[in-house]
Design a protein around this motif. Structure first.
Motif, short mmCIF file in Angstrom:
data_model
loop_
_atom_site.label_atom_id
_atom_site.label_comp_id
_atom_site.label_asym_id
_atom_site.label_seq_id
_atom_site.Cartn_x
_atom_site.Cartn_y
_atom_site.Cartn_z
N ALA A 79 -6.24 1.23 -3.17
CA ALA A 79 -4.87 1.70 -3.04
C ALA A 79 -4.74 2.66 -1.86
O ALA A 79 -3.76 2.61 -1.10
CB ALA A 79 -4.43 2.39 -4.33
N THR A 82 -4.78 0.68 1.59
CA THR A 82 -3.53 0.08 2.08
C THR A 82 -2.68 1.13 2.79
O THR A 82 -2.02 0.83 3.78
CB THR A 82 -2.74 -0.54 0.93
OG1 THR A 82 -2.55 0.45 -0.07
CG2 THR A 82 -3.45 -1.70 0.35
N GLY A 83 -2.72 2.38 2.29
CA GLY A 83 -1.96 3.44 2.96
C GLY A 83 -2.56 3.78 4.31
O GLY A 83 -1.84 3.90 5.32
N LEU A 94 1.54 4.26 3.70
CA LEU A 94 1.94 3.32 2.65
C LEU A 94 3.11 2.41 3.05
O LEU A 94 3.84 1.94 2.20
CB LEU A 94 2.32 4.04 1.34
CG LEU A 94 1.16 4.48 0.45
CD1 LEU A 94 1.69 5.22 -0.75
CD2 LEU A 94 0.36 3.29 0.00
N HIS A 96 4.59 -1.07 3.81
CA HIS A 96 4.13 -2.40 3.42
C HIS A 96 4.85 -3.45 4.23
O HIS A 96 5.96 -3.25 4.72
CB HIS A 96 4.36 -2.63 1.93
CG HIS A 96 3.38 -1.88 1.08
ND1 HIS A 96 2.04 -2.20 1.06
CD2 HIS A 96 3.54 -0.84 0.25
CE1 HIS A 96 1.42 -1.37 0.23
NE2 HIS A 96 2.31 -0.53 -0.26
N THR A 113 1.36 -7.14 1.48
CA THR A 113 0.29 -6.13 1.37
C THR A 113 0.45 -5.31 0.11
O THR A 113 -0.48 -4.62 -0.29
CB THR A 113 0.31 -5.21 2.59
OG1 THR A 113 1.62 -4.68 2.72
CG2 THR A 113 -0.09 -5.93 3.83
N ALA A 114 1.65 -5.39 -0.53
CA ALA A 114 1.81 -4.71 -1.82
C ALA A 114 0.85 -5.29 -2.85
O ALA A 114 0.47 -4.61 -3.81
CB ALA A 114 3.25 -4.84 -2.30
N PHE A 117 -2.30 -3.27 -2.85
CA PHE A 117 -2.08 -2.03 -3.61
C PHE A 117 -2.12 -2.31 -5.10
O PHE A 117 -2.71 -1.55 -5.88
CB PHE A 117 -0.72 -1.43 -3.21
CG PHE A 117 -0.46 -0.09 -3.81
CD1 PHE A 117 -1.00 1.05 -3.24
CD2 PHE A 117 0.33 0.04 -4.93
CE1 PHE A 117 -0.77 2.28 -3.79
CE2 PHE A 117 0.56 1.28 -5.48
CZ PHE A 117 0.01 2.40 -4.91
N ASP A 118 -1.54 -3.47 -5.50
CA ASP A 118 -1.51 -3.84 -6.91
C ASP A 118 -2.90 -4.13 -7.43
O ASP A 118 -3.20 -3.84 -8.60
CB ASP A 118 -0.60 -5.04 -7.09
CG ASP A 118 0.44 -4.79 -8.17
OD1 ASP A 118 0.65 -3.61 -8.48
OD2 ASP A 118 1.02 -5.75 -8.68
N GLY A 120 -5.48 -2.61 -6.45
CA GLY A 120 -6.02 -1.27 -6.69
C GLY A 120 -5.59 -0.72 -8.03
O GLY A 120 -6.41 -0.19 -8.80
#
Lengths: 141, 127
Positions: A79, A82-83, A94, A96, A113-114, A117-118, A120
């Protein structure tokens, strides 16, 4: 001491695969439908807990030789990554983006790209839930 | 939007039957005397009731909105697999912790195998 658990173990072998498949489905459905990383991770943890209930702790430690605290750390790193990646490309933290790619079997698919994060969130939820439950479960020695 | 009256009648029949089975199951839970007969009522008829309701809603979505819901099929299979096992586990846990049968019960085949009467004296044997 020896108890005959054959009914529970047989059903668990079938049902845990159904739950795991459904958890992955829920996870990928999260972008456009109800679902997502949190509930998918909880459902995966539920399938794992069912396995831990039907078989015992030592057997499961042999089958899944994973430290769940490391999975939590991996999820948080993902997570955060991605940021950081957005910063490295010159956007705010962050940020996206998404794109449409023609994948081999699936056809044209929206890749966001979310989703990273998901993943993560998914790994963190699995790791935290299983760490809590296993820490309580092996309390007596 | 391709439904006709017969399919809606089948859907209504399935859903009403399912709710009636669930109601019968609830009445059985109240009326029956001990845990074994109660779990007989709770697992069988409520499982059938839930399966009927889910099948009705599955057919409704197929007929009315042309949407084949794989989740409903999965739910039907899942309930069909797991509800009897849950009943089995509850009954077994009750039997092994010495919950008495109904006083008018006539047959207890497991008693000789599990030596239920002197279970209290060596309580670690079946844990």
């Amino acid at each position: 001491m020896k108890i005959n658990d054959v009914i529970v173990q047989t059903i668990t072998k079938i049902v845990s695969f159904i739950i795991l498949t459904f958890a992955v489905y829920i996870f990928f459905a999260g972008h456009h439908n109800p679902g997502g990383g949190f509930i998918g991770g909880l459902m995966t943890a539920g399938a794992l807990v069912l396995l831990y209930l039907a078989f015992d702790l030592e057997t499961m430690r042999k089958i899944i030789p994973v430290d769940y605290k490391i999975i939590t750390a991996l999820g948080l790193l993902m997570a955060l990554g991605t940021g950081i990646g957005a910063i490295l490309l010159g956007y705010p933290f962050l940020s996206h983006t998404f794109d449409y790619k023609d994948l081999f079997i699936l056809g044209e698919t929206e890749l966001a790209t979310a989703l990273l994060f998901d993943i993560g969130v998914y790994l963190t939820v699995i790791g935290v839930t299983m760490t809590i439950l296993l820490t309580i479960g092996e309390d007596d020695y | 939007m391709s439904g006709n009256e017969i399919s809606y009648a089948i859907i209504g029949f399935l859903i009403i039957t399912g709710s009636l089975f669930s109601l019968i199951s609830a009445i059985g839970l109240i009326r029956l005397p001990d845990i074994y007969t109660r779990s007989h009522a709770a697992t069988k008829s409520s499982t059938l009731g839930i399966i009927c309701v889910l099948t009705g809603s599955f057919i409704f979505f197929v007929i009315d909105q042309s949407y084949v819901s794989a989740r409903l099929i999965l739910g039907i299979i899942f309930v069909f697999l797991t509800a009897p096992v849950a009943g089995h586990l509850i009954c077994r846990a009750a039997y092994r912790t010495n919950v008495p049968l109904w006083d008018k019960s006539v047959q207890d085949d497991l008693r000789h195998i599990l030596k239920r009467d002197d279970y209290n004296h060596k309580s670690t044997e079946f844990e």
